[in-house]
Design a protein around this motif. Structure first.
Motif, PDB file in Angstrom:
ATOM      1  N   ARG A  93       0.823  -1.201   0.000  1.00  0.00           N
ATOM      2  CA  ARG A  93       0.000   0.000   0.000  1.00  0.00           C
ATOM      3  C   ARG A  93       0.861   1.256   0.000  1.00  0.00           C
ATOM      4  O   ARG A  93       0.558   2.231  -0.691  1.00  0.00           O
ATOM      5  N   LEU A  94       1.940   1.247   0.764  1.00  0.00           N
ATOM      6  CA  LEU A  94       2.833   2.408   0.799  1.00  0.00           C
ATOM      7  C   LEU A  94       3.630   2.524  -0.493  1.00  0.00           C
ATOM      8  O   LEU A  94       3.841   3.627  -0.997  1.00  0.00           O
ATOM      9  N   ARG A  95       4.067   1.386  -1.027  1.00  0.00           N
ATOM     10  CA  ARG A  95       4.868   1.414  -2.252  1.00  0.00           C
ATOM     11  C   ARG A  95       4.064   1.915  -3.445  1.00  0.00           C
ATOM     12  O   ARG A  95       4.617   2.508  -4.369  1.00  0.00           O
ATOM     13  N   ASP A  96       2.752   1.680  -3.442  1.00  0.00           N
ATOM     14  CA  ASP A  96       1.908   2.075  -4.566  1.00  0.00           C
ATOM     15  C   ASP A  96       1.316   3.469  -4.399  1.00  0.00           C
ATOM     16  O   ASP A  96       0.464   3.875  -5.204  1.00  0.00           O
ATOM     17  N   SER A  97       1.709   4.197  -3.369  1.00  0.00           N
ATOM     18  CA  SER A  97       1.179   5.536  -3.120  1.00  0.00           C
ATOM     19  C   SER A  97       2.212   6.582  -3.534  1.00  0.00           C
ATOM     20  O   SER A  97       3.366   6.548  -3.078  1.00  0.00           O
ATOM     21  N   ALA A  98       1.805   7.503  -4.387  1.00  0.00           N
ATOM     22  CA  ALA A  98       2.720   8.564  -4.825  1.00  0.00           C
ATOM     23  C   ALA A  98       3.139   9.457  -3.672  1.00  0.00           C
ATOM     24  O   ALA A  98       4.258   9.970  -3.647  1.00  0.00           O
ATOM     25  N   ARG A  99       2.240   9.646  -2.706  1.00  0.00           N
ATOM     26  CA  ARG A  99       2.553  10.495  -1.560  1.00  0.00           C
ATOM     27  C   ARG A  99       3.733   9.961  -0.767  1.00  0.00           C
ATOM     28  O   ARG A  99       4.660  10.695  -0.417  1.00  0.00           O
ATOM     29  N   TYR A 100       3.735   8.651  -0.497  1.00  0.00           N
ATOM     30  CA  TYR A 100       4.811   8.067   0.294  1.00  0.00           C
ATOM     31  C   TYR A 100       6.087   7.914  -0.515  1.00  0.00           C
ATOM     32  O   TYR A 100       7.186   7.911   0.057  1.00  0.00           O
ATOM     33  N   VAL A 101       5.971   7.775  -1.814  1.00  0.00           N
ATOM     34  CA  VAL A 101       7.166   7.761  -2.665  1.00  0.00           C
ATOM     35  C   VAL A 101       7.867   9.121  -2.590  1.00  0.00           C
ATOM     36  O   VAL A 101       9.099   9.195  -2.439  1.00  0.00           O
ATOM     37  N   LEU A 102       7.103  10.192  -2.680  1.00  0.00           N
ATOM     38  CA  LEU A 102       7.679  11.531  -2.561  1.00  0.00           C
ATOM     39  C   LEU A 102       8.265  11.759  -1.165  1.00  0.00           C
ATOM     40  O   LEU A 102       9.318  12.393  -1.017  1.00  0.00           O
ATOM     41  N   PHE A 103       7.580  11.245  -0.146  1.00  0.00           N
ATOM     42  CA  PHE A 103       8.086  11.369   1.223  1.00  0.00           C
ATOM     43  C   PHE A 103       9.410  10.636   1.385  1.00  0.00           C
ATOM     44  O   PHE A 103      10.342  11.123   2.038  1.00  0.00           O
ATOM     45  N   LEU A 104       9.520   9.455   0.755  1.00  0.00           N
ATOM     46  CA  LEU A 104      10.773   8.697   0.826  1.00  0.00           C
ATOM     47  C   LEU A 104      11.899   9.438   0.113  1.00  0.00           C
ATOM     48  O   LEU A 104      13.037   9.469   0.588  1.00  0.00           O
TER      49      LEU A 104
ATOM     50  N   CYS B 168      -1.855  10.787 -10.105  1.00  0.00           N
ATOM     51  CA  CYS B 168      -0.962  10.572  -8.960  1.00  0.00           C
ATOM     52  C   CYS B 168      -0.542   9.111  -8.884  1.00  0.00           C
ATOM     53  O   CYS B 168      -0.984   8.348  -8.011  1.00  0.00           O
ATOM     54  N   THR B 169       0.309   8.717  -9.798  1.00  0.00           N
ATOM     55  CA  THR B 169       0.863   7.366  -9.805  1.00  0.00           C
ATOM     56  C   THR B 169       2.307   7.402  -9.327  1.00  0.00           C
ATOM     57  O   THR B 169       2.939   8.458  -9.256  1.00  0.00           O
ATOM     58  N   THR B 170       2.838   6.226  -9.011  1.00  0.00           N
ATOM     59  CA  THR B 170       4.222   6.159  -8.551  1.00  0.00           C
ATOM     60  C   THR B 170       5.199   6.549  -9.662  1.00  0.00           C
ATOM     61  O   THR B 170       6.231   7.176  -9.394  1.00  0.00           O
ATOM     62  N   ASN B 171       4.876   6.173 -10.898  1.00  0.00           N
ATOM     63  CA  ASN B 171       5.746   6.560 -12.008  1.00  0.00           C
ATOM     64  C   ASN B 171       5.800   8.079 -12.168  1.00  0.00           C
ATOM     65  O   ASN B 171       6.862   8.656 -12.438  1.00  0.00           O
ATOM     66  N   ARG B 172       4.644   8.731 -11.994  1.00  0.00           N
ATOM     67  CA  ARG B 172       4.632  10.188 -12.079  1.00  0.00           C
ATOM     68  C   ARG B 172       5.366  10.818 -10.892  1.00  0.00           C
ATOM     69  O   ARG B 172       5.955  11.890 -11.013  1.00  0.00           O
ATOM     70  N   ALA B 173       5.329  10.158  -9.744  1.00  0.00           N
ATOM     71  CA  ALA B 173       6.090  10.660  -8.591  1.00  0.00           C
ATOM     72  C   ALA B 173       7.589  10.595  -8.860  1.00  0.00           C
ATOM     73  O   ALA B 173       8.327  11.540  -8.559  1.00  0.00           O
TER      74      ALA B 173
END
Length: 330
Positions: free
Chosen positions: A68-79, A149-154
């Motif tokens: 769930r965290l890996r697939d969220s753009a918000r948490y990718v940006l936070f990382l 808001c996808t992980t690729n776009r992040a």
């Protein structure tokens, strides 16, 4: 007569040598105090950075174990923000030590390190703006959130931010080269002011800094207003819009913490040059502490991340807190 003169001058010579030794002792004491104070501050920086790394390792563990965290753009940006802060503090600490102890390095290497440090300093505010925009899309345009808001776009957004921030420093490098100076053949103590060979560089740096924080502040303010209007329509304190508004406000606080680093430039320009530990104290208070607090506040406040972090804690740590809760209940 010579013997008498020698006898008469001998006590004076002894007294003068005693006075010189006492003066030398009193002159060493302040230097030792400054050095002890500086090393105490350096020790606090290292200890704080160690706790910072441990907290980030917990977040990384939670991130890579949770789909769930890996697939969220918000948490990718936070990382990405956490990784960027690690690089920023490490580079800043290295440059601080070289400047404090007068270590001279080649100008090309100094400019390269200065550029990396400055870019990592400015990446965090833009990353906060991207996270605020993600919250805005999630609340105000929920149907488009899955598309935009996808992980690729992040990943692409973070790459675009880093690429965009290199442009002003490439222009500054061109200005330095075109100034017909032999500074690139020198060895200097790596400080920002020693790399100024043309007044245009000061204009570029000031404009870059003002544009960075003003644009990010504008984005965060607009997204907060938009989300607050949606939350007011819903009129529910437990709604996702209200939580998103508080999260964007947290991004504003994080931006203010990042801006605290600018205060170090103001304090170092004050006429108190005899305070030799000022650069080290500034780095601890205005650079390290805001970066240490920012992810801790965000990680503890975010419910999803907090729950996954609890699962990644060692069992003995959880048992301690579990036993304490049982004692309290009894």
């Amino acid at each position: 007569m010579k013997i008498l003169q020698e006898k008469n001058t001998h006590p004076n010579m002894v007294n003068s040598s005693i006075l010189e030794s006492l003066m030398n002792q009193t002159s060493i004491t302040p230097n030792m105090f400054v050095e002890y104070t500086r090393w105490t501050l350096i020790f606090l920086i290292v200890v704080g950075f160690g706790f910072f790394i441990c907290f980030i390792v917990m977040i990384f563990n939670a991130f890579f174990k949770s789909p769930r965290l890996r697939d969220s753009a918000r948490y990718v940006l936070f990382l990405y923000m956490l990784i960027n802060d690690i690089f920023f503090i490490s580079l800043g600490f290295y440059l601080l030590l070289t400047a404090v102890y007068g270590v001279k390095i080649p100008v090309p290497l100094c400019y390269f390190l200065y550029t990396l440090s400055s870019i990592t300093f400015r990446v965090t505010p833009y990353n906060l703006a991207a996270m605020a925009l993600e919250q805005y899309v999630a609340i105000c345009h929920p149907l488009h959130h899955v598309l935009f808001c996808t992980t690729n776009r992040a990943h692409a957004a973070f790459t675009a931010i880093c690429s965009m921030l290199t442009i002003p420093y490439a222009v500054e490098l061109y200005v330095m080269i075109s100034s017909l100076t032999n500074i690139f053949n020198l060895y200097i103590v790596c400080r920002q002011e020693f790399l100024l060979v043309n007044p245009v560089q000061y204009v570029i740096r000031s404009a870059n800094l003002i544009l960075c924080f003003s644009s990010v502040a504008f984005i965060i303010l607009v997204t907060y207003i938009k989300i607050s209007l949606v939350a007011h329509r819903v009129s529910s304190k437990s709604s996702s819009a209200s939580k998103a508004g508080r999260t964007v406000m947290l991004h504003a606080i994080q931006l203010l913490l990042c801006m605290a680093s600018i205060l170090s430039m103001l304090t170092e320009s004050l006429p108190i040059k005899q305070f030799e530990v000022l650069p080290t104290a500034n780095f601890l208070v205005f650079t390290c502490l805001p970066r240490f607090l920012s992810p801790v506040i965000y990680g503890v406040r975010d419910e999803t991340l907090r729950e996954h972090m609890k699962r990644s804690l060692p069992r003995w740590f959880c048992n301690i807190f579990g036993s304490n809760k049982e004692k309290v209940s009894r």
